[in-house]
Scaffold this motif. Structure first.
Motif, short mmCIF file in Angstrom:
data_model
loop_
_atom_site.label_atom_id
_atom_site.label_comp_id
_atom_site.label_asym_id
_atom_site.label_seq_id
_atom_site.Cartn_x
_atom_site.Cartn_y
_atom_site.Cartn_z
N UNK A 127 0.84 -1.19 0.00
CA UNK A 127 0.00 0.00 0.00
C UNK A 127 0.88 1.25 0.00
N UNK A 128 0.69 2.20 -0.93
CA UNK A 128 1.49 3.43 -0.90
C UNK A 128 1.41 4.09 0.48
N UNK A 129 2.57 4.35 1.07
CA UNK A 129 2.63 4.85 2.45
C UNK A 129 3.63 5.99 2.54
N UNK A 130 3.20 7.09 3.16
CA UNK A 130 4.07 8.25 3.35
C UNK A 130 4.15 8.57 4.83
N UNK A 131 5.35 8.58 5.36
CA UNK A 131 5.56 9.04 6.72
C UNK A 131 5.68 10.56 6.68
N UNK A 132 4.69 11.26 7.23
CA UNK A 132 4.75 12.72 7.28
C UNK A 132 5.89 13.17 8.19
N UNK A 133 6.27 14.43 8.06
CA UNK A 133 7.54 14.93 8.60
C UNK A 133 7.77 14.52 10.06
N UNK A 134 8.90 13.84 10.29
CA UNK A 134 9.27 13.33 11.60
C UNK A 134 10.73 13.65 11.91
N UNK A 135 11.02 13.85 13.20
CA UNK A 135 12.38 13.79 13.70
C UNK A 135 12.68 12.33 14.03
N UNK A 136 13.94 11.92 13.87
CA UNK A 136 14.33 10.52 14.04
C UNK A 136 15.36 10.41 15.16
N UNK A 137 15.14 9.43 16.06
CA UNK A 137 16.10 9.21 17.15
C UNK A 137 16.06 7.75 17.57
N UNK A 138 17.22 7.10 17.53
CA UNK A 138 17.35 5.72 18.01
C UNK A 138 18.51 5.63 19.00
N UNK A 139 18.27 4.95 20.13
CA UNK A 139 19.34 4.58 21.05
C UNK A 139 19.72 3.11 20.87
N UNK A 140 18.76 2.30 20.48
CA UNK A 140 18.95 0.85 20.42
C UNK A 140 19.30 0.40 19.00
N UNK A 141 20.46 -0.26 18.81
CA UNK A 141 20.78 -0.82 17.48
C UNK A 141 19.75 -1.85 17.03
N UNK A 142 19.18 -2.59 17.98
CA UNK A 142 18.17 -3.59 17.62
C UNK A 142 16.90 -2.92 17.08
N UNK A 143 16.48 -1.83 17.73
CA UNK A 143 15.30 -1.11 17.24
C UNK A 143 15.55 -0.51 15.87
N UNK A 144 16.74 0.00 15.66
CA UNK A 144 17.09 0.55 14.35
C UNK A 144 17.07 -0.53 13.28
N UNK A 145 17.63 -1.70 13.58
CA UNK A 145 17.64 -2.78 12.59
C UNK A 145 16.23 -3.28 12.28
N UNK A 146 15.39 -3.36 13.31
CA UNK A 146 14.00 -3.76 13.09
C UNK A 146 13.31 -2.78 12.14
N UNK A 147 13.59 -1.50 12.30
CA UNK A 147 12.98 -0.48 11.43
C UNK A 147 13.53 -0.60 10.01
N UNK A 148 14.84 -0.79 9.90
CA UNK A 148 15.44 -0.99 8.57
C UNK A 148 14.75 -2.15 7.83
N UNK A 149 14.55 -3.25 8.55
CA UNK A 149 13.97 -4.44 7.93
C UNK A 149 12.54 -4.18 7.47
N UNK A 150 11.75 -3.51 8.31
CA UNK A 150 10.35 -3.24 7.95
C UNK A 150 10.26 -2.31 6.74
N UNK A 151 11.14 -1.32 6.67
CA UNK A 151 11.12 -0.39 5.54
C UNK A 151 11.62 -1.09 4.27
N UNK A 152 12.67 -1.89 4.39
CA UNK A 152 13.21 -2.58 3.21
C UNK A 152 12.21 -3.54 2.60
N UNK A 153 11.34 -4.12 3.43
CA UNK A 153 10.35 -5.08 2.95
C UNK A 153 9.13 -4.41 2.32
#
Length: 353
Positions: A127-153
């Motif tokens: 489904x076409x999806x747009x994340x409207x303007x956000x600031x980005x902040x990660x402390x956890x490498x695991x949380x960052x990798x989970x986000x990378x995977x979801x976006x890549x898929x």
């Protein structure tokens, strides 16, 4: 006035908050409208705020005013993290585009909102999806990798970053289209301040993102000979707007099959709740001839209201990043690192009595 002209060609003393509002509103249109064009018939807004934070409510109102102004024929529905269930999928799937609410919760500071975002990406990968303007902040490498995977898929995801720091991070870490876009509060219809009652109003965080030393700030202002009040905007009294919004949220969650009937009522209730919270914010900020704050949206709303303001660097640096990207050239805005640095910033923006 074009944004580049605002940044480069106009003398600082000649710039006004209205110039900035128009320039950033136009930049939002320039970035966002082509992304939605041709698929804006049925918009589904993901995770609009169901909480009293005035900043998030201002973002929501900017989003809704943008839809009304630029996409007047669109049908708009929504689900937030508390009302969505798998039974809601058939309603979300009818959308021609999913728009994820903007703000500052992209990352692991507010994990329940971000986990809902990732669930939507996984549930609707085509489904076409747009994340409207956000600031980005990660402390956890695991949380960052989970986000990378979801976006890549995901096959059609666009991420709008709210500042250049977040934009650079997104381009380096995520496999998707990334663009720089101002905060959606700048898409709101014009707002107007009320008369001031003290020299300085200090809108200071009381949640886990608080970093500014509250007593030190007030003491420093008093030593400058200024009257000062302090407060936050996270109270949530049992107003009629709040009660109606909670009622329709409960009904939506309990009876997902009735969503087509409930959605217009729920949407109206959510907007009215956001409008009521915005009025609270305007009333608070208007108390001061100037505003001193560690909340990004107190800085943004003060700027939209034409109130001189000083903003402290925030817990995750999003206030400084936004200031450096968009508002640093406004003569009524200054950034401060601490109460001692605040003195010079206040002196620079304090209007004569």
């Amino acid at each position: 006035m074009m944004l580049q002209e605002w940044r480069d060609d106009t003398p600082r003393e000649s710039r006004t908050s209205e110039d900035l509002r128009i320039a950033l509103r136009d930049r939002i249109k320039e970035v966002l409208l082509p992304l939605i064009s041709g698929r804006g018939e049925r918009i589904h807004l993901i995770d609009p705020p169901d909480h009293p934070n005035v900043g998030d409510c201002a973002i929501l109102l900017g989003e809704l005013d943008f839809f009304k102004r630029e996409l007047p024929g669109s049908k708009v529905g929504f689900h937030d993290w508390s009302t969505y269930s798998r039974s809601s999928d058939r309603h979300v799937e009818r959308a021609s585009v999913l728009l994820m609410h903007g703000g500052g919760n992209f990352g692991d500071i507010w994990p329940h909102h971000h986990q809902f975002r990732l669930e939507i990406l996984r549930r609707f990968p085509k489904r076409p999806t747009i994340q409207l303007a956000q600031s980005i902040h990660f402390d956890s490498p695991e949380a960052l990798q989970e986000t990378r995977d979801a976006i890549a898929a995901h096959s059609d995801f666009t991420l709008l970053a709210r500042d250049t720091k977040s934009e650079a991070f997104a381009r380096a870490n995520f496999d998707c289209h990334v663009a720089l876009c101002p905060d959606m509060a700048f898409a709101m219809d014009r707002i107007v301040r009320k008369p001031a009652t003290v020299d300085a109003f200090c809108l200071l965080r009381t949640d886990k993102e608080a970093v500014a030393p509250h007593e030190g700030i007030k003491k420093q202002l008093n030593q400058m000979g200024l009257s000062a009040e302090a407060g936050d905007w996270m109270d949530d009294p049992r107003t009629a707007e709040r009660l109606w919004d909670r009622l329709y949220s409960k009904l939506t969650r309990k009876f997902p099959a009735a969503y087509p009937l409930l959605a217009p009522l729920a949407f109206t209730a959510r907007r009215r709740y956001a409008e009521a919270r915005l009025r609270v914010g305007i009333d608070l900020l208007s108390r001061g001839r100037i505003v001193v704050t560690d909340r990004l949206h107190a800085h943004i709303l003060s700027t939209l209201l034409g109130i001189p303001n000083v903003v402290f660097r925030s817990f995750d640096a999003k206030a400084a990043a936004f200031y450096d990207t968009w508002t640093h050239a406004a003569p009524i805005c200054r950034l401060a690192d601490d109460p001692s640095d605040m003195v010079h910033a206040v002196q620079a923006v304090m209007p004569p009595k």
